[in-house]
Design a protein around this motif. Structure first.
Motif, PDB file in Angstrom:
ATOM      1  N   LYS A 141      13.854  -1.734   4.006  1.00 51.91           N
ATOM      2  CA  LYS A 141      14.779  -2.047   2.912  1.00 51.91           C
ATOM      3  C   LYS A 141      14.012  -2.146   1.594  1.00 51.91           C
ATOM      4  N   ARG A 142      12.905  -2.863   1.606  1.00 48.00           N
ATOM      5  CA  ARG A 142      12.133  -3.020   0.381  1.00 48.00           C
ATOM      6  C   ARG A 142      11.585  -1.690  -0.121  1.00 48.00           C
ATOM      7  N   ILE A 143      10.966  -0.912   0.768  1.00 47.76           N
ATOM      8  CA  ILE A 143      10.373   0.360   0.361  1.00 47.76           C
ATOM      9  C   ILE A 143      11.436   1.315  -0.163  1.00 47.76           C
ATOM     10  N   THR A 144      12.538   1.437   0.567  1.00 46.91           N
ATOM     11  CA  THR A 144      13.607   2.356   0.168  1.00 46.91           C
ATOM     12  C   THR A 144      14.186   1.986  -1.179  1.00 46.91           C
ATOM     13  N   GLU A 145      14.503   0.715  -1.364  1.00 48.19           N
ATOM     14  CA  GLU A 145      15.149   0.289  -2.607  1.00 48.19           C
ATOM     15  C   GLU A 145      14.184   0.339  -3.789  1.00 48.19           C
ATOM     16  N   GLU A 146      12.920  -0.023  -3.581  1.00 49.10           N
ATOM     17  CA  GLU A 146      11.973   0.008  -4.693  1.00 49.10           C
ATOM     18  C   GLU A 146      11.662   1.437  -5.118  1.00 49.10           C
ATOM     19  N   LEU A 147      11.533   2.346  -4.158  1.00 50.06           N
ATOM     20  CA  LEU A 147      11.289   3.742  -4.524  1.00 50.06           C
ATOM     21  C   LEU A 147      12.508   4.339  -5.221  1.00 50.06           C
ATOM     22  N   ASP A 148      13.689   3.933  -4.813  1.00 50.18           N
ATOM     23  CA  ASP A 148      14.900   4.419  -5.475  1.00 50.18           C
ATOM     24  C   ASP A 148      14.933   3.950  -6.928  1.00 50.18           C
ATOM     25  N   ARG A 149      14.608   2.675  -7.167  1.00 52.70           N
ATOM     26  CA  ARG A 149      14.573   2.172  -8.542  1.00 52.70           C
ATOM     27  C   ARG A 149      13.507   2.891  -9.355  1.00 52.70           C
ATOM     28  N   TYR A 150      12.353   3.112  -8.740  1.00 53.17           N
ATOM     29  CA  TYR A 150      11.259   3.808  -9.440  1.00 53.17           C
ATOM     30  C   TYR A 150      11.694   5.221  -9.825  1.00 53.17           C
ATOM     31  N   CYS A 159      14.758   2.959  12.096  1.00 53.34           N
ATOM     32  CA  CYS A 159      14.342   4.078  11.242  1.00 53.34           C
ATOM     33  C   CYS A 159      15.487   5.055  11.001  1.00 53.34           C
ATOM     34  N   VAL A 160      16.320   5.258  11.996  1.00 53.77           N
ATOM     35  CA  VAL A 160      17.506   6.098  11.819  1.00 53.77           C
ATOM     36  C   VAL A 160      18.454   5.456  10.817  1.00 53.77           C
ATOM     37  N   LYS A 161      18.676   4.152  10.955  1.00 51.54           N
ATOM     38  CA  LYS A 161      19.581   3.436  10.049  1.00 51.54           C
ATOM     39  C   LYS A 161      19.144   3.589   8.599  1.00 51.54           C
ATOM     40  N   TRP A 162      17.832   3.496   8.347  1.00 49.43           N
ATOM     41  CA  TRP A 162      17.331   3.561   6.981  1.00 49.43           C
ATOM     42  C   TRP A 162      16.927   4.972   6.566  1.00 49.43           C
ATOM     43  N   LYS A 163      17.178   5.940   7.428  1.00 49.04           N
ATOM     44  CA  LYS A 163      16.934   7.351   7.121  1.00 49.04           C
ATOM     45  C   LYS A 163      15.514   7.587   6.596  1.00 49.04           C
ATOM     46  N   VAL A 164      14.548   7.090   7.342  1.00 52.17           N
ATOM     47  CA  VAL A 164      13.147   7.308   6.982  1.00 52.17           C
ATOM     48  C   VAL A 164      12.903   8.816   6.877  1.00 52.17           C
ATOM     49  N   PRO A 165      12.369   9.302   5.758  1.00 53.88           N
ATOM     50  CA  PRO A 165      12.304  10.754   5.535  1.00 53.88           C
ATOM     51  C   PRO A 165      11.273  11.510   6.360  1.00 53.88           C
ATOM     52  N   VAL A 166      10.147  10.862   6.698  1.00 53.83           N
ATOM     53  CA  VAL A 166       9.105  11.518   7.485  1.00 53.83           C
ATOM     54  C   VAL A 166       8.688  10.585   8.615  1.00 53.83           C
ATOM     55  N   TRP A 167       8.642  11.109   9.826  1.00 50.70           N
ATOM     56  CA  TRP A 167       8.186  10.351  10.987  1.00 50.70           C
ATOM     57  C   TRP A 167       6.875  10.953  11.468  1.00 50.70           C
ATOM     58  N   LEU A 198       0.826  -1.206   0.000  1.00 49.82           N
ATOM     59  CA  LEU A 198       0.000   0.000   0.000  1.00 49.82           C
ATOM     60  C   LEU A 198       0.859   1.255   0.000  1.00 49.82           C
ATOM     61  N   VAL A 199       1.889   1.278   0.818  1.00 54.05           N
ATOM     62  CA  VAL A 199       2.762   2.453   0.901  1.00 54.05           C
ATOM     63  C   VAL A 199       3.423   2.734  -0.450  1.00 54.05           C
ATOM     64  N   LEU A 200       3.937   1.695  -1.080  1.00 54.02           N
ATOM     65  CA  LEU A 200       4.584   1.882  -2.379  1.00 54.02           C
ATOM     66  C   LEU A 200       3.604   2.393  -3.420  1.00 54.02           C
ATOM     67  N   ALA A 201       2.398   1.855  -3.425  1.00 53.87           N
ATOM     68  CA  ALA A 201       1.391   2.314  -4.381  1.00 53.87           C
ATOM     69  C   ALA A 201       1.041   3.773  -4.148  1.00 53.87           C
ATOM     70  N   GLN A 202       0.899   4.176  -2.889  1.00 52.19           N
ATOM     71  CA  GLN A 202       0.580   5.566  -2.575  1.00 52.19           C
ATOM     72  C   GLN A 202       1.697   6.500  -3.020  1.00 52.19           C
ATOM     73  N   CYS A 203       2.932   6.141  -2.695  1.00 56.98           N
ATOM     74  CA  CYS A 203       4.065   7.001  -3.044  1.00 56.98           C
ATOM     75  C   CYS A 203       4.234   7.129  -4.555  1.00 56.98           C
ATOM     76  N   LYS A 204       4.104   6.018  -5.276  1.00 60.16           N
ATOM     77  CA  LYS A 204       4.238   6.060  -6.731  1.00 60.16           C
ATOM     78  C   LYS A 204       3.109   6.857  -7.371  1.00 60.16           C
ATOM     79  N   ALA A 205       1.944   6.894  -6.714  1.00 60.37           N
ATOM     80  CA  ALA A 205       0.813   7.666  -7.239  1.00 60.37           C
ATOM     81  C   ALA A 205       0.937   9.149  -6.932  1.00 60.37           C
ATOM     82  N   GLY A 206       1.906   9.528  -6.101  1.00 54.78           N
ATOM     83  CA  GLY A 206       2.170  10.946  -5.881  1.00 54.78           C
ATOM     84  C   GLY A 206       1.759  11.523  -4.554  1.00 54.78           C
ATOM     85  N   ILE A 207       1.411  10.658  -3.565  1.00 53.51           N
ATOM     86  CA  ILE A 207       1.102  11.152  -2.221  1.00 53.51           C
ATOM     87  C   ILE A 207       2.021  10.459  -1.219  1.00 53.51           C
TER      88      ILE A 207
END
Length: 333
Positions: free
Chosen positions: A60-69, A101-109, A27-36
């Motif tokens: 790891k999955r979310i970060t790497e998939e969004l980077d590829r996208y 979350c610090v390790k993976w540098k989550v952009p918004v908390w 769900l998170v990946l779909a939302q981010c790719k759709a622009g929100i």
């Protein structure tokens, strides 16, 4: 970029709210790719003794998939994602989840159920922004005093742990003293409601319940069907199930053998947001929802829901622009 700049860069000013159990990487990946902005509660990454750390695998999955996208789509990159931390003392995982979350540098908390300086400092140490959700002006002031960058104003009608104040009252009180990023939550399920949130002074809308009825959401089909079939009258406000006041679907309460119109109040000592839950098994099928579900009429892919919101948002802007043009013409006559 700053949190406000991030919001302005979105396709539409929407944050997909973190839904307990429901929000997952799909769900998170779909939302981010759709622009929100997509988000999930850290506690959704469930774990048992002896198993790998699921939160790390999700990040790891979310970060790497969004980077590829983003590399494949430089002209329309994905929106950033957010992780929700329950900072209440009963969350026994908090310290370790913060480290991940610090390790993976989550952009918004997104922080909930208490504002804590050390959590904000941890986020800021990796350049992240922090939104803290609040139900009144007093909690809003405490959150900013303790270092939050912005606020989620959780007004009446919101799904999950909701407040009771009108969004008009809550936003105007916060805006009397706070000019930073402000996101509004409460029965928002259409694009014109997103524009309304901006009109009253918020930077973005917080939308959750509508995303329960999406293909990617981790909800059983009966839950999704109840969202599609329901409306505002099908929601009950209670603190019985978690110890914190929230909105739930009446049919799910009735199915658990209780009268949704005559629920007792909870024992505050039973509140538990740690690795387990103290609620009886009969409550496991009681489902949260906000009052805005009357706008939901089908189970859709998350991207299709964002498309609908974007069309409605654009149409609402055109209606208002047309009204403003006509008013200006009449005034000039």
């Amino acid at each position: 970029m700053s949190l406000r700049e991030t919001i302005k860069s979105l396709r539409i000013p929407v944050v997909g709210s973190p839904l307990f159990i429901i929000s997952n990487p799909d769900l998170v990946l779909a939302q981010c790719k759709a622009g929100i902005i997509g988000s999930f509660p850290a506690l959704n990454a469930r774990e048992t003794d002896g198993e790998p750390i699921m939160l790390e695998a999700w990040l790891k999955r979310i970060t790497e998939e969004l980077d590829r996208y983003n590399q494949a789509n430089p002209d329309r990159p994905a929106a950033p994602f957010a992780v929700n931390q329950i900072v209440h003392r009963t969350n026994k995982r908090l310290e370790r989840d913060i480290e991940i979350c610090v390790k993976w540098k989550v952009p918004v908390w997104i922080t909930s159920l208490g504002a804590r300086v050390e959590v904000n400092e941890a986020a800021h140490s990796v350049g992240a922004s922090v939104l803290h959700d609040v139900i009144n002006d007093r909690f809003a002031r405490k959150a900013i005093e303790k270092g939050a960058d912005g606020l989620v104003a959780v007004a009446a009608g919101a799904g999950g742990h909701a407040g009771t104040l009108s969004p008009f009252a809550l936003v105007q009180e916060i805006r009397r003293w706070f000019d930073g990023p402000l996101v509004l939550s409460g029965a928002i399920a259409r694009g014109d409601a997103v524009l309304s949130a901006e009109a009253m002074g918020a930077d973005a809308a917080y939308i959750g319940s509508a995303f329960i009825a999406t293909e990617e959401a981790n909800a059983v089909e009966a839950y999704k069907a109840m969202i599609v079939a329901g409306g505002a009258d099908d929601i009950v406000y209670s603190d019985l199930f978690t110890g914190v006041w929230g909105n739930y679907l009446k049919p799910s309460v009735a199915a658990a053998g209780m009268d949704p119109d005559n629920l007792p109040t909870s024992d505050p000592s039973a509140m538990n947001f740690g690795s387990g839950s103290s609620k009886p098994k009969s409550w496991s099928q009681i489902w949260g929802s906000g009052q805005g579900i009357g706008a939901v009429d089908a189970v859709l892919p998350a991207a299709a829901l964002v498309d609908r919101l974007a069309r409605e948002y654009a149409a609402a802007r055109r209606r208002l622009l047309g009204a403003d043009t006509e008013a200006a013409s009449l005034a000039a006559q």
